[in-house]
Design a protein around this motif. Structure first.
Motif, short mmCIF file in Angstrom:
data_model
loop_
_atom_site.label_atom_id
_atom_site.label_comp_id
_atom_site.label_asym_id
_atom_site.label_seq_id
_atom_site.Cartn_x
_atom_site.Cartn_y
_atom_site.Cartn_z
N VAL A 49 0.83 -1.21 0.00
CA VAL A 49 0.00 0.00 0.00
C VAL A 49 0.86 1.26 0.00
CG1 VAL A 49 -1.92 -1.13 1.15
CG2 VAL A 49 -0.19 0.03 2.51
N GLU A 105 -4.84 3.92 3.53
CA GLU A 105 -3.96 2.85 3.04
C GLU A 105 -3.64 1.88 4.18
OE1 GLU A 105 -1.82 5.46 -0.48
OE2 GLU A 105 -0.90 5.33 1.50
N ILE A 155 -3.76 -0.59 -6.97
CA ILE A 155 -3.50 -1.46 -5.80
C ILE A 155 -4.58 -2.53 -5.70
CG2 ILE A 155 -3.36 -1.52 -3.28
CD1 ILE A 155 -2.27 1.31 -3.34
#
Ligand SMILES: Nc1ncnc2c1ncn2[C@@H]1O[C@H](COP(=O)(O)OP(=O)(O)O)[C@@H](O)[C@H]1O
Ligand SMILES: [Mg+2]
Lengths: 291, 428, 235
Positions: free
Chosen positions: C123, C143, C177
């Motif tokens: 992250v 995150e 991500i």
């Protein structure tokens, strides 16, 4: 002159450590678990009386007797939390739950006092050991073991709790659950278990603080009620939920009281430490060490 | 609120209520046809004065049993109605109002101790009740109540009385230029003790180098700083007005910081209790305190020994202070004198009974005597004396039940041995 | 085989918040859960994770009936979620925040340390590992929240408005991500208002309105559905 200052400060440090031991459990239950356990000082006194009992009946050293009663208190705290959770906490309205919990713990405090009065009588009780009357001299500073041993035990207790909460996995979980029970649940922590453990720990500290209490001074059943204010203010001053903060708060109160007694007059002791508390809370509302 | 929840709250409330509301208890003969005569009081049965309160209660119970065994008062049984005031003087006025107006007791006895007795005085006055006092220091000073009768052995010079004994003893050493430290607990009792000590010090021309009050226990846990502050003044005489916890802690602190004044003690309460005597043991050696009974040959008060025998056999069973040297003889006498007055006058009228006690004085197990003619409500002549412990070798209770270890050093009429000067403090 | 199956889920808060909702999610799906405010999306998530109990219906995860299972046990089975507002544990350092879920599956301190490092790397927080969460920016806190959920090694990950308030550049980064996460075999339910993201990311969309499932299907079909348009897009 300098001797007096040194001795006074040393006295303050010694008694401050003991204060920390009394307040640290409340810091855990009230600060971390948000359980308004005003019966905490009552359990301290109960721990003191049990220590007295083991000492008188079996001739056990009080420090050892204290260790023996810890598991009893731990189990009691653990189970009490189960009940508390069931009847007070799992209510949708947290406020309402806490208000009725206050009534509950007030009742518990009085029941403890009544039980102790019935079981042990209302006399002052204290435990005297071979080491109680020993005074060690370091230059001009005299340290009596009656004060120093409880201090060292308190320091040990704070260190153990600090390490437990910051280094062990369960300690971290308790911190996590204390801050955000829901978030912790969703990443695999069982909040009820964690809180039961924490409440058990809180009770264990009460037990041992009681042990130290009877070593220090005579206690009687109603002392718990009378000690409530000081224990709460130290827990709040330290920033609820922080073992180190509680220790520092205990030392500050101890040293302040000691210096006030020696240099301003003992009649000012309470006033000065109360004013100090107000100032610190005004400047830093979360207490000294909350983050 | 769910039903279950409501039920739980209810249980808690009931439990709390049953512990917090003083549960009034009535004791006495039951099943009798005649209405009992009821005596009401509140006592410190729990809290920091619980030891005293419980021993007083036992003395009263013994007294009532004695009377009831003889057929009661005016042919009626006597019954005690009492509440626990939790050693909290602020609860006392409410309880006495309740005793008088709701329970409608025939007579009252005072609660224990200066703060509580002072607190109920206005109630007793308002209702014109005869008010026998049980252990207060100059409680009537501001009230001057005619029917307050203090069953407390210090006599008219209440506040100065203890201090007089202490400083007189110090003066008898012949030493000049003695300095004085005065330390007392910050409550009604301590205030009066300090006040009396200052008066007394003036009389003997001594110099005060320290005078302060410490916050009542448990606010003060550690007494070493305050004792060290006293030590630092180098005072020769250390006069202390303390409640039991303070007494024990101050003695220990003196020993720990190594402070050995030439004379130490005075108005330290609690040293007459078995628990505290055995706790301190050899630490008491050299310490002085005002006492009202010790097993010394010079003490011949009424039939106090007989009473103590009964008391001690009962106390051991009931877990009350097993010695009974402090309050019980006077508490018994307080109740006994009241009942005698009722019997003698054949009246339940407060004025009649009050006037009778006033005129005939006190008469019971502690002996007899008159009241202070000045109307303070105190006994006419002091019966207090100053004890100096010595030769205590262990923490065993038997140490304190034999003569020669609690030697009376003042006043002269009761003196049972010479004063040790300077005090051989804490030596075993 | 369905990873998660919800059968006739109903929940009432005095009014029906969910009514007879059926939902079937296959392993590897990227579900977009959409609907107007108050339509019951968060409530549905809470029932999946076990924070609240449903009044009626059944939740089946990997062929196991978990309707009565407590929340922390469900999370150990591999159901994870993030919160709309990030809720890190402020008194623990960033790495320790991950230890709590990691411990459910890893036993040694070393393994936890390595795994925490890997997740923080994923992250993009590896340089903040020893700092306190209070020193992180709002986005970094999100995150961290994501990493903490991933630390459970979940089979199902529920994302409650993780993209809200991000710039379109940041959204692209976040979706990147998320794609990595999906490729590693995690099934995702995404609650989102940003349609562009939902369209781009999800392979299937479920639409809730007033506690009822009104449509379900491929993204392109959903936006041609007149009922959806009326209830939701037409506002
Ligand atoms: N714990 C609750 N108690 C009462 N009503 C709730 C609770 N949680 C959600 N609601 C209500 O249920 C409805 C659905 O809410 P929610 O699931 O949060 O919708 P969404 O996430 O789709 O905006 C809303 O009207 C909300 O106010
Ligand atoms: Mg929502």
């Amino acid at each position: 002159m300098i001797d007096v200052i040194l001795n006074t400060i040393v006295s303050g440090i010694l008694i401050g450590g003991f204060y920390a031991a009394c307040a640290i459990g409340l810091s855990i239950s009230f600060g971390m678990l948000r359980i308004p356990n005003i019966a905490h000082p009552g359990f301290i006194i109960a721990g003191g009386f049990l220590t007295y009992y083991f000492n008188k009946t079996f001739g056990l050293d009080p420090l050892l007797a204290g260790l023996l009663i810890i598991p009893i208190f731990f189990a009691f705290g653990f189970l009490l939390y189960r009940g508390y959770n069931r009847f007070f906490e799992s209510k949708r309205d947290e406020r309402e739950g806490q208000m009725s919990a206050l009534v509950l713990f007030f009742g518990v405090l009085m029941i403890i006092e009544a039980l102790l009065s019935v079981t042990f009588g209302v006399d002052f009780r204290t435990v005297t050991t071979p080491w109680s009357s020993i005074v060690l001299h370091f230059g001009s500073v005299g340290i009596c073991l009656r004060m120093a041993v409880p201090f060292l035990c308190s320091v040990l207790m704070v260190c153990i709790l600090y390490l437990y909460f910051s280094k062990t996995y369960l300690g971290l979980v308790i911190q996590a659950v204390a801050q955000d029970s829901m978030a912790a649940t969703l990443i695999g922590s069982d909040p009820r278990f964690a809180k039961s453990i924490a409440f058990g720990i809180s009770f264990s500290t009460a037990a041992y603080a009681g042990t130290l209490f009877v070593c220090l001074v005579p206690v009687e059943p109603s002392l718990g009620m009378q000690f409530l204010g000081r224990v709460f203010s130290i827990a709040i001053l330290g920033g609820l939920g922080s073992p180190l903060g509680t220790a520092v708060a205990g030392l500050i109160v101890g040293i302040t009281e000691s210096l006030t007694t020696a240099y301003i007059g003992s009649s000012w002791t309470l006033a000065v430490s109360f004013i100090l508390l107000l100032i610190i809370i005004a400047v830093k509302p979360t207490g000294l060490f909350r983050r | 609120m769910s039903m279950k929840r409501f039920g739980l709250m209810l249980i808690i409330l009931v439990v709390v209520a049953s512990f917090s509301m003083a549960g009034g208890k009535a004791e006495g003969q039951e099943g009798s046809d005649t209405e009992p005569i009821r005596i009401g009081a509140s006592l410190a049965l729990t809290g920091n004065l619980g030891s005293a309160g419980k021993s007083i209660l036992l003395a009263w119970q013994i007294c009532l049993e004695d009377w009831n065994a003889k057929g009661g008062v005016l042919g009626r049984p006597v019954e005690l109605v009492y509440y626990d005031d939790h050693s909290n003087a602020s609860e006392v006025p409410g309880l006495y109002t309740k005793l008088i107006t709701v329970d409608k007791v025939d007579f009252i006895q005072s609660p224990y101790g200066t703060p509580a007795i002072t607190a109920a005085m206005p109630i007793a006055m308002e209702h014109g009740m005869v008010y026998p006092g049980n252990a207060a220091l100059a409680a009537n000073k501001e009230f001057n109540y005619k029917y307050y009768f203090s069953f407390w052995p210090l006599g008219p010079r209440q506040v100065e009385g203890i201090a007089d004994l202490f400083f007189e003893a110090a003066m008898s050493s012949g030493e000049k230029n003695l300095t004085v430290a005065i330390l007392s607990e910050d409550n009604e009792y301590g205030a009066r003790v300090s006040e009396g000590a200052l008066e007394s010090v003036k009389k003997y021309g001594l110099k005060v180098v320290y005078n302060d009050r410490y916050p009542p226990s448990p606010a003060t846990v550690d007494f070493t700083p305050v004792v060290r502050a006293v030590q630092n003044t180098g005072a020769d005489l250390f006069f202390v007005g303390s409640f039991p916890q303070g007494t024990i802690s101050i003695i220990k602190a003196c020993k720990e910081v190594g402070y050995k004044p030439k004379l130490f003690g005075g108005a330290m309460t609690g040293v007459a209790y078995a628990a505290n005597l055995t706790e301190l043991g050899p630490l008491l050696n050299g310490v002085c305190a005002c006492c009202y009974y010790v097993p010394e040959p010079t003490i011949q008060f009424g039939n106090v020994e007989d009473f103590l025998e009964t008391y001690q056999s009962r106390a051991a069973v009931e877990g009350v202070d097993p010695l009974g040297y402090y309050n019980p003889p006077w508490a018994y006498s307080s109740m006994d004198t009241l009942l005698k007055a009722i019997e003698a006058t054949g009246s339940l009228d407060q004025t009649v009974v009050g006037d009778y006690i006033l005129a005939n004085g006190w008469d019971s197990v502690v002996g007899k005597g008159a009241w202070d003619p000045a109307g303070s409500g105190e006994i006419a002549e002091s019966r207090g004396f100053l004890v100096q412990w010595r030769g205590i070798e262990s923490n065993d209770l038997s140490e304190f039940m034999v003569p020669g270890k609690q030697v009376i050093i003042a006043p002269e009429e009761y003196q049972s041995g010479p004063m040790l000067w300077p005090s051989p403090l804490f030596e075993d | 085989m369905a990873l998660l199956e919800m059968k006739k889920i109903s929940k009432s808060f005095g009014f029906p918040a969910l009514q007879n909702v059926d939902l079937s999610i296959d392993a590897g799906d990227r579900i977009g859960l959409i609907g107007p405010n108050g339509s019951g999306k968060t409530t549905l998530t809470n029932i999946i994770t076990g924070l609240i109990a449903c009044d009626d219906g059944q939740v089946i995860f990997e062929n196991r009936d978990i309707t009565k299972l407590s929340a922390h046990r469900r999370s150990r089975l591999g159901i994870a979620r993030t919160f709309q507002i990030p809720q890190p544990f402020y008194s623990l350092i960033v790495r320790q925040n991950l230890y709590i879920p990691l411990r459910c599956r890893l036993k040694s301190e070393e393994a936890m340390f390595t795994e925490a490092g890997r997740l923080l790397d994923l992250v993009g927080l590896s340089d903040k590992a020893d700092g306190l969460p209070s020193d992180l920016t709002q986005i970094e806190q999100r995150e961290l929240e994501l990493a903490r959920a991933l630390a459970l090694s979940p089979r199902l990950l529920i994302l409650d408005e993780v993209l809200a308030g991000l710039t379109s550049q940041e959204i692209d980064g976040a979706l990147e991500i998320l794609r990595v996460i999906c490729e590693s075999g995690v099934t995702v339910i995404m609650i989102e208002h940003i349609m562009k993201a939902v369209m781009g990311f999800c392979n299937k969309i479920v639409v809730l309105n007033s506690g009822m499932k009104i449509a379900e299907g491929m993204p392109e079909d959903i936006f041609r559905n007149p009922e959806v348009e009326r209830a939701y897009l037409g506002e």
